[in-house]
Design a protein around this motif. Structure first.
Motif, mmCIF file in Angstrom:
data_model
loop_
_atom_site.group_PDB
_atom_site.id
_atom_site.type_symbol
_atom_site.label_atom_id
_atom_site.label_comp_id
_atom_site.label_asym_id
_atom_site.label_seq_id
_atom_site.Cartn_x
_atom_site.Cartn_y
_atom_site.Cartn_z
ATOM 1 N N VAL A 16 0.832 -1.205 0.000
ATOM 2 C CA VAL A 16 0.000 0.000 0.000
ATOM 3 C C VAL A 16 0.866 1.254 0.000
ATOM 4 O O VAL A 16 0.607 2.213 -0.754
ATOM 5 N N ARG A 17 1.899 1.270 0.807
ATOM 6 C CA ARG A 17 2.781 2.440 0.861
ATOM 7 C C ARG A 17 3.499 2.662 -0.474
ATOM 8 O O ARG A 17 3.615 3.804 -0.944
ATOM 9 N N ALA A 18 3.991 1.596 -1.077
ATOM 10 C CA ALA A 18 4.668 1.734 -2.365
ATOM 11 C C ALA A 18 3.711 2.250 -3.433
ATOM 12 O O ALA A 18 4.079 3.064 -4.286
ATOM 13 N N SER A 19 2.462 1.781 -3.390
ATOM 14 C CA SER A 19 1.467 2.244 -4.360
ATOM 15 C C SER A 19 1.156 3.718 -4.164
ATOM 16 O O SER A 19 1.005 4.473 -5.136
ATOM 17 N N GLU A 20 1.056 4.138 -2.914
ATOM 18 C CA GLU A 20 0.803 5.554 -2.632
ATOM 19 C C GLU A 20 1.959 6.422 -3.101
ATOM 20 O O GLU A 20 1.747 7.559 -3.561
ATOM 21 N N GLU A 21 3.185 5.919 -2.991
ATOM 22 C CA GLU A 21 4.345 6.672 -3.460
ATOM 23 C C GLU A 21 4.405 6.752 -4.983
ATOM 24 O O GLU A 21 4.872 7.742 -5.548
ATOM 25 N N GLU A 22 3.926 5.715 -5.652
ATOM 26 C CA GLU A 22 3.987 5.688 -7.114
ATOM 27 C C GLU A 22 2.937 6.582 -7.755
ATOM 28 O O GLU A 22 3.133 7.093 -8.860
ATOM 29 N N LEU A 23 1.837 6.785 -7.070
ATOM 30 C CA LEU A 23 0.708 7.475 -7.690
ATOM 31 C C LEU A 23 1.037 8.897 -8.155
ATOM 32 O O LEU A 23 0.591 9.301 -9.244
ATOM 33 N N PRO A 24 1.781 9.716 -7.396
ATOM 34 C CA PRO A 24 2.091 11.064 -7.910
ATOM 35 C C PRO A 24 2.858 11.056 -9.228
ATOM 36 O O PRO A 24 2.643 11.941 -10.077
ATOM 37 N N PHE A 25 3.739 10.085 -9.430
ATOM 38 C CA PHE A 25 4.461 10.005 -10.708
ATOM 39 C C PHE A 25 3.498 9.655 -11.837
ATOM 40 O O PHE A 25 3.614 10.163 -12.947
ATOM 41 N N ALA A 26 2.539 8.773 -11.538
ATOM 42 C CA ALA A 26 1.533 8.441 -12.545
ATOM 43 C C ALA A 26 0.629 9.629 -12.825
ATOM 44 O O ALA A 26 0.207 9.857 -13.976
ATOM 45 N N ALA A 27 0.328 10.429 -11.790
ATOM 46 C CA ALA A 27 -0.559 11.587 -11.965
ATOM 47 C C ALA A 27 0.050 12.633 -12.887
ATOM 48 O O ALA A 27 -0.679 13.402 -13.530
ATOM 49 N N ALA A 28 1.373 12.688 -12.962
ATOM 50 C CA ALA A 28 2.018 13.648 -13.861
ATOM 51 C C ALA A 28 1.908 13.234 -15.324
ATOM 52 O O ALA A 28 2.139 14.053 -16.223
ATOM 53 N N LEU A 29 1.544 11.970 -15.576
ATOM 54 C CA LEU A 29 1.433 11.464 -16.946
ATOM 55 C C LEU A 29 -0.010 11.244 -17.380
ATOM 56 O O LEU A 29 -0.312 11.312 -18.582
ATOM 57 N N LEU A 30 -0.907 10.955 -16.451
ATOM 58 C CA LEU A 30 -2.266 10.545 -16.784
ATOM 59 C C LEU A 30 -3.263 11.568 -16.266
ATOM 60 O O LEU A 30 -3.008 12.258 -15.269
ATOM 61 N N ASP A 31 -4.424 11.619 -16.909
ATOM 62 C CA ASP A 31 -5.464 12.537 -16.457
ATOM 63 C C ASP A 31 -6.171 11.964 -15.234
ATOM 64 O O ASP A 31 -6.118 10.756 -14.962
ATOM 65 N N GLU A 32 -6.862 12.845 -14.533
ATOM 66 C CA GLU A 32 -7.477 12.440 -13.271
ATOM 67 C C GLU A 32 -8.578 11.410 -13.472
ATOM 68 O O GLU A 32 -8.802 10.549 -12.617
ATOM 69 N N ARG A 33 -9.276 11.495 -14.595
ATOM 70 C CA ARG A 33 -10.334 10.523 -14.856
ATOM 71 C C ARG A 33 -9.751 9.111 -14.973
ATOM 72 O O ARG A 33 -10.326 8.139 -14.477
ATOM 73 N N THR A 34 -8.606 8.995 -15.616
ATOM 74 C CA THR A 34 -7.953 7.694 -15.749
ATOM 75 C C THR A 34 -7.437 7.197 -14.402
ATOM 76 O O THR A 34 -7.476 6.002 -14.097
ATOM 77 N N LEU A 35 -6.974 8.148 -13.583
ATOM 78 C CA LEU A 35 -6.396 7.766 -12.295
ATOM 79 C C LEU A 35 -7.442 7.382 -11.258
ATOM 80 O O LEU A 35 -7.095 6.812 -10.220
ATOM 81 N N ALA A 36 -8.709 7.699 -11.515
ATOM 82 C CA ALA A 36 -9.741 7.495 -10.494
ATOM 83 C C ALA A 36 -9.804 6.045 -10.026
ATOM 84 O O ALA A 36 -9.923 5.770 -8.829
ATOM 85 N N SER A 37 -9.724 5.108 -10.960
ATOM 86 C CA SER A 37 -9.831 3.696 -10.574
ATOM 87 C C SER A 37 -8.633 3.254 -9.741
ATOM 88 O O SER A 37 -8.770 2.427 -8.831
#
Length: 454
Positions: free
Chosen positions: A126-147
């Motif tokens: 869970v912690r690793a996933s939370e750390e990865e999400l900001p890097f993904a947010a810089a590439l993907l739109d929020e609608r895609t990130l919602a799931s």
């Protein structure tokens, strides 16, 4: 007394075995008789055939007697063989009758070990996933990130439930099974989204590499500013506070050095078209940058809370003295604690968060301690303690076991209750155990991860 064999098998099974044995004995005797028929036939005179004029010489009488004499031994040997076989089967059934039909339950120590391992693995994921999400947010739109955000939230909820079960009283075995089940569900939720996130993030390594390099440059600048913050805090609040935040800055710089090497390797691999190698190096760099960010953010947060605490100490001290004056009886040692804090206010630099902690703990059991300025002070102390333990575990999780993580989770629940004084005690204990684990096991080179580790 009923034998173990009967207890371990239904009664009708015994009857079936006896019937089968009887059938076997009858069959053996019949078989022996069948084998003897030719011999007996050979001994009877041939009345239907006319006498031959030229007959072969008759066999010696001794041979005929030997053949007849073999009949009884053959029958006895056949019967004995069947009985021996039945005895062997019965002994096997008796031996197997003491073995339970269901698999033996794991020993309590083994169940505890499994639950601890499951908690650590799920918490890391869970912690690793939370750390990865900001890097993904810089590439993907929020609608895609919602799931993906929803998956992390669900996994975090399952993990929180697992930590709550860990402290459950009553049926310990059932609670441990629930811990493992909740952790497995957290992992399943993250695994279900990991493949899609990888496909979206790593379709091209170039953009992801640029995002990581940009985050690295911004964090390097913030780390330089954190050094100035350390100097300011040391001068204003004393050497103990300065040493604590200085250690965070040094660790952040170490992780940025590690990230520099990983980013250079990722860039080289990307230029050579080595996609897999580039992704692996980039993941390691992202993990180090994320953890350096936690440390630098923690320094800034500590500076802010120290300023809040310093402004609150005089009023909290006055309020505590007023509550203590009307208390009957007064808590043991409370007068001495408040007197020591008041002396520190005029003696020079001091740690205002520690001063508030001692004030609130000294009056924790008095009714007036849960109102006004004292309640605000207790909440500030608890949030600072929980944040410090949270940051330490997040950054050093590769060396930290289940107990500190569990205490931290309990501190978070206790703070939300709200019971801030108790939450602060739990968080400080979680930090102490975490530091002990790090001293015992040492620091891994880098605690990196992905949306789902494992």
């Amino acid at each position: 007394m009923t034998s173990s064999l009967v207890r371990g098998r239904p009664r009708h099974a015994t009857a079936h075995i006896r019937v089968r044995v009887a059938h076997a004995l009858v069959g053996a005797v019949a078989g022996a008789g069948w084998l003897a028929i030719p011999v007996l036939t050979a001994q009877e005179p041939a009345t239907a055939s006319p006498p031959r004029t030229t007959a072969a010489p008759a066999a010696p009488r001794d041979d005929e007697s030997s053949a007849v004499d073999l009949i009884l031994p053959v029958a006895v040997l056949g019967t004995a063989g069947v009985v021996a076989a039945y005895s062997y089967v019965r002994r096997g059934r008796r031996a197997s009758g003491v073995v339970p039909s269901a698999p033996a339950a794991p020993a309590p120590a083994e169940s505890d070990r499994r639950a601890r391992a499951a908690l650590v693995e799920a918490d890391d994921s869970v912690r690793a996933s939370e750390e990865e999400l900001p890097f993904a947010a810089a590439l993907l739109d929020e609608r895609t990130l919602a799931s993906f955000r929803h998956a992390i939230h669900t996994a975090r909820t399952e993990l929180s439930a697992a930590f709550a079960l860990w402290h459950q009283s009553g049926d310990r075995g059932q609670a441990l099974a629930g811990v493992v089940g909740r952790c497995a569900e957290a992992g399943r939720v993250l695994d279900a989204r990991a493949g899609e996130l990888d496909r979206l993030r790593w379709a091209q390594v170039g953009p992801a590499l640029e995002v990581a390099e940009g985050a690295f440059r911004r964090l390097t600048a913030r780390a330089a500013g954190a050094r100035a913050t350390v100097t300011e805090l040391r001068e204003r609040y004393g050497p103990s506070v300065g040493a604590r935040v200085a250690g965070c800055v040094e660790e952040a710089m170490d992780r940025l050095v590690f990230a520099t090497a990983r980013l250079n390797e990722a860039r080289r691999a990307a230029d050579l078209g080595e996609q897999g190698q580039a992704v692996r190096q980039l993941r390691a760099a992202e993990g180090s940058v994320a953890q350096a960010g936690i440390l630098v953010t923690g320094v800034d947060r500590t500076a802010r809370r120290l300023r809040e605490a310093a402004a609150l100490v005089p009023a909290a001290l006055t309020g505590a003295e007023a509550v203590l004056a009307t208390a009957a009886p007064a808590p043991s040692g409370a007068d001495d604690t408040l007197a020591a804090v008041r002396t520190e206010l005029t003696a020079g630099p001091y740690d205002p968060l520690d001063a508030l902690r001692r004030i609130t703990r000294a009056l924790a059991r008095l009714p007036g301690a849960r109102s006004g300025v004292l309640d605000t002070a207790a909440d500030l102390v608890a949030r600072a303690a929980v944040g410090e333990a949270e940051d330490f575990i997040a950054v050093h999780r590769g060396a930290i076991g289940a107990d500190p993580r569990s205490l931290l989770a309990t501190a978070v629940r206790t703070l939300a209750a709200p019971h801030p004084v108790e939450a602060a005690v739990l968080a400080r204990r979680a930090l102490e155990l975490s530091e002990r684990d790090v001293r015992t096991h040492g620091l891994p080179e880098s605690d990196t991860g992905r949306f789902r580790t494992g």
